[in-house]
Design a protein around this motif. Structure first.
Motif, PDB file in Angstrom:
ATOM      1  N   GLY A   1       0.911  -0.732  -0.217  1.00 30.54           N
ATOM      2  CA  GLY A   1      -0.120  -0.105   0.010  1.00 30.54           C
ATOM      3  C   GLY A   1       0.700   1.371  -0.005  1.00 30.54           C
ATOM      4  N   PHE A   2       1.941   0.817   0.191  1.00 23.91           N
ATOM      5  CA  PHE A   2       3.039   2.177   0.067  1.00 23.91           C
ATOM      6  C   PHE A   2       3.714   3.009  -1.233  1.00 23.91           C
ATOM      7  N   CYS A   3       4.311   1.085  -2.150  1.00 21.66           N
ATOM      8  CA  CYS A   3       5.143   2.100  -3.010  1.00 21.66           C
ATOM      9  C   CYS A   3       3.789   1.194  -4.208  1.00 21.66           C
ATOM     10  N   GLY A   4       3.164   0.123  -4.256  1.00 23.51           N
ATOM     11  CA  GLY A   4       2.737  -0.372  -5.598  1.00 23.51           C
ATOM     12  C   GLY A   4       3.643  -1.685  -5.863  1.00 23.51           C
ATOM     13  N   SER A   5       4.711  -2.409  -5.049  1.00 24.54           N
ATOM     14  CA  SER A   5       4.940  -3.378  -5.133  1.00 24.54           C
ATOM     15  C   SER A   5       4.225  -4.564  -4.803  1.00 24.54           C
ATOM     16  N   ASN A   6       4.484  -5.794  -5.231  1.00 21.45           N
ATOM     17  CA  ASN A   6       3.918  -6.772  -5.157  1.00 21.45           C
ATOM     18  C   ASN A   6       4.748  -7.219  -3.555  1.00 21.45           C
ATOM     19  N   LEU A   7       3.954  -8.356  -2.903  1.00 25.91           N
ATOM     20  CA  LEU A   7       5.023  -8.797  -1.918  1.00 25.91           C
ATOM     21  C   LEU A   7       5.364 -10.042  -1.844  1.00 25.91           C
ATOM     22  N   SER A   8       6.745 -10.788  -1.641  1.00 27.40           N
ATOM     23  CA  SER A   8       7.042 -11.633  -1.097  1.00 27.40           C
ATOM     24  C   SER A   8       7.577 -12.920  -0.193  1.00 27.40           C
ATOM     25  N   ARG A   9       6.679 -14.030  -0.539  1.00 28.35           N
ATOM     26  CA  ARG A   9       6.830 -14.916   1.211  1.00 28.35           C
ATOM     27  C   ARG A   9       8.438 -15.251   1.124  1.00 28.35           C
ATOM     28  N   ARG A  10       9.081 -15.236   2.598  1.00 23.79           N
ATOM     29  CA  ARG A  10      10.108 -15.135   3.436  1.00 23.79           C
ATOM     30  C   ARG A  10       9.931 -15.801   4.882  1.00 23.79           C
ATOM     31  N   SER A  11      10.663 -16.438   5.076  1.00 29.22           N
ATOM     32  CA  SER A  11      10.603 -17.205   6.494  1.00 29.22           C
ATOM     33  C   SER A  11      11.740 -16.289   6.803  1.00 29.22           C
ATOM     34  N   TRP A  12      11.234 -16.048   8.242  1.00 24.94           N
ATOM     35  CA  TRP A  12      12.120 -15.720   9.807  1.00 24.94           C
ATOM     36  C   TRP A  12      12.504 -16.837  10.068  1.00 24.94           C
ATOM     37  N   HIS A  13      13.683 -16.482  10.929  1.00 23.79           N
ATOM     38  CA  HIS A  13      14.289 -17.839  11.878  1.00 23.79           C
ATOM     39  C   HIS A  13      14.012 -18.648  11.611  1.00 23.79           C
ATOM     40  N   SER A  14      14.686 -19.308  10.811  1.00 26.07           N
ATOM     41  CA  SER A  14      14.618 -20.439  10.432  1.00 26.07           C
ATOM     42  C   SER A  14      14.925 -21.920  10.923  1.00 26.07           C
ATOM     43  N   GLY A  15      14.449 -22.814  11.586  1.00 25.19           N
ATOM     44  CA  GLY A  15      15.273 -23.926  12.273  1.00 25.19           C
ATOM     45  C   GLY A  15      14.967 -23.561  13.479  1.00 25.19           C
ATOM     46  N   SER A  16      14.657 -22.534  13.896  1.00 21.27           N
ATOM     47  CA  SER A  16      14.478 -22.360  15.616  1.00 21.27           C
ATOM     48  C   SER A  16      12.598 -22.638  16.056  1.00 21.27           C
ATOM     49  N   VAL A  17      12.721 -22.045  17.822  1.00 21.32           N
ATOM     50  CA  VAL A  17      11.181 -22.490  17.971  1.00 21.32           C
ATOM     51  C   VAL A  17      10.176 -20.646  17.359  1.00 21.32           C
ATOM     52  N   HIS A  18      11.592 -20.207  17.447  1.00 19.50           N
ATOM     53  CA  HIS A  18      10.548 -19.430  16.331  1.00 19.50           C
ATOM     54  C   HIS A  18      10.215 -18.541  14.663  1.00 19.50           C
ATOM     55  N   GLN A  19      10.285 -18.948  14.245  1.00 20.19           N
ATOM     56  CA  GLN A  19      10.394 -19.314  12.856  1.00 20.19           C
ATOM     57  C   GLN A  19       8.809 -19.042  12.199  1.00 20.19           C
ATOM     58  N   LYS A  20       8.927 -18.027  11.688  1.00 23.35           N
ATOM     59  CA  LYS A  20       7.584 -17.971  10.747  1.00 23.35           C
ATOM     60  C   LYS A  20       7.647 -17.173   9.668  1.00 23.35           C
ATOM     61  N   THR A  21       6.824 -17.772   9.343  1.00 23.14           N
ATOM     62  CA  THR A  21       6.310 -17.331   8.030  1.00 23.14           C
ATOM     63  C   THR A  21       5.757 -15.885   7.684  1.00 23.14           C
ATOM     64  N   VAL A  22       6.427 -14.888   6.788  1.00 21.02           N
ATOM     65  CA  VAL A  22       6.454 -13.291   5.913  1.00 21.02           C
ATOM     66  C   VAL A  22       5.903 -12.945   5.131  1.00 21.02           C
ATOM     67  N   TRP A  23       4.956 -12.263   5.429  1.00 22.86           N
ATOM     68  CA  TRP A  23       5.254 -11.804   3.395  1.00 22.86           C
ATOM     69  C   TRP A  23       5.612  -9.715   3.393  1.00 22.86           C
ATOM     70  N   GLN A  24       6.411  -9.745   2.734  1.00 20.36           N
ATOM     71  CA  GLN A  24       7.929  -8.154   2.509  1.00 20.36           C
ATOM     72  C   GLN A  24       7.252  -8.060   1.191  1.00 20.36           C
ATOM     73  N   CYS A  25       7.459  -6.510   1.622  1.00 23.10           N
ATOM     74  CA  CYS A  25       7.651  -5.691   0.002  1.00 23.10           C
ATOM     75  C   CYS A  25       8.940  -6.310  -0.676  1.00 23.10           C
ATOM     76  N   VAL A  26       8.124  -5.753  -2.475  1.00 20.80           N
ATOM     77  CA  VAL A  26       9.773  -6.543  -2.980  1.00 20.80           C
ATOM     78  C   VAL A  26       9.995  -5.851  -3.666  1.00 20.80           C
ATOM     79  N   THR A  27       9.746  -4.394  -3.318  1.00 18.40           N
ATOM     80  CA  THR A  27      11.050  -2.741  -3.460  1.00 18.40           C
ATOM     81  C   THR A  27      11.954  -2.830  -2.195  1.00 18.40           C
ATOM     82  N   GLY A  28      11.475  -3.041  -1.214  1.00 20.53           N
ATOM     83  CA  GLY A  28      12.199  -2.950   0.269  1.00 20.53           C
ATOM     84  C   GLY A  28      13.023  -4.326   0.404  1.00 20.53           C
ATOM     85  N   THR A  29      12.899  -5.462  -0.237  1.00 17.47           N
ATOM     86  CA  THR A  29      13.817  -6.393   0.710  1.00 17.47           C
ATOM     87  C   THR A  29      14.475  -6.522  -0.441  1.00 17.47           C
ATOM     88  N   LYS A  30      14.311  -6.445  -1.978  1.00 16.21           N
ATOM     89  CA  LYS A  30      16.035  -6.220  -3.343  1.00 16.21           C
ATOM     90  C   LYS A  30      16.134  -4.865  -3.104  1.00 16.21           C
TER      91      LYS A  30
END
Length: 259
Positions: free
Chosen positions: A15-44
């Protein structure tokens, strides 16, 4: 990334820049692992290119859809049913296809006239100047009709798309009166896109505010973190009423262009 994730990604818009969101995994392999969706512009390109977006947990988006769906089918169901009926009636009354058929017959008539004119020239029944002038006139008429046919065909394709989407939307609503858990099939069959993040009229930025735009054009907003925002308001109903007029005016405008 699987194809279903790519399809899901194309439906999520920042909603801020109009890009799509991409699926990413945070804290992989730990008890805090979770799946998030982030703005492609911000991540790339870097956070500075879209500083207001945040990584939104997948479960938050899924729950927000459930809440949005409940709004759609709850207090607003009567308005929604009326909207669908309006769309169906407006499409039924459209005569775009008849206009296309009429244009095609006129084009066939001009082609036949051009053929006869050429025969007359070959048989010296008309001089070169008169032939050239008349042929140019017929070709201009034909070009205008061809342009009109392209425009009407575009409008007809839009009507077919709207009709198909309305049928799919209606079918999904009737088959899923209650939705307590996230259903990917239902989501993809009735949602056009989800705008994640919003800057309100006062300039306040909320990365968790999600606007669900459904395939019939209706939309509503859900705050991923604030349950108190889940009640449908007067503004949403007013927007739907405006959408009635928009759809009717749009298709009626197409009909008024019919020859």
């Amino acid at each position: 990334v699987c194809s279903s994730d790519l399809a899901f990604s194309s439906m999520l818009e920042c909603g801020f820049c109009g890009s799509n969101l991409s699926r990413r995994s945070w804290h992989s392999g730990s008890v805090h692992q979770k799946t998030v969706w982030q703005c492609v512009t911000g991540t790339k390109r870097g956070k500075q290119f879209c500083p207001d977006s945040k990584g939104i947990p997948e479960r938050v988006i899924e729950q927000a859809f459930i809440n949005s769906y409940k709004l759609l089918c709850g207090d607003n169901r009567d308005v929604l049913d009326e909207f669908i009926q309006r769309v169906e009636l407006t499409l039924k009354e459209s005569n775009i296809e008849k206009s296309i058929t009429k244009i095609e017959k006129e084009i066939e008539g001009l082609v036949e006239k051009k053929k006869k004119l050429l025969d007359m020239r070959l048989e010296d029944q008309i001089d070169k100047v008169a032939y050239t002038d008349k042929m140019e006139e017929l070709e201009q008429k034909q070009k205008k009709l061809l342009d009109d046919r392209v425009e009407f065909q575009f409008q007809a394709d839009n009507e077919k798309t709207l009709k198909r989407r309305t049928m799919e939307f209606k079918k999904a609503l009737e088959a899923n009166q209650v939705l307590e858990e996230f259903d990917r099939t239902v989501f993809e069959s009735i949602v056009e896109k989800v705008i994640v993040g919003e800057i309100d009229e006062d300039g306040n930025k909320n990365p968790y505010k999600m606007t669900f735009v459904y395939k019939t054009g209706i939309s509503n907003k859900v705050d991923g973190k604030m349950e108190r925002d889940l009640k449908i308001g007067k503004a949403v109903k007013e927007n739907i009423q405006k959408l009635y007029s928009h759809v009717s005016d749009e298709v009626n405008n197409l009909c008024s262009k019919s020859r």
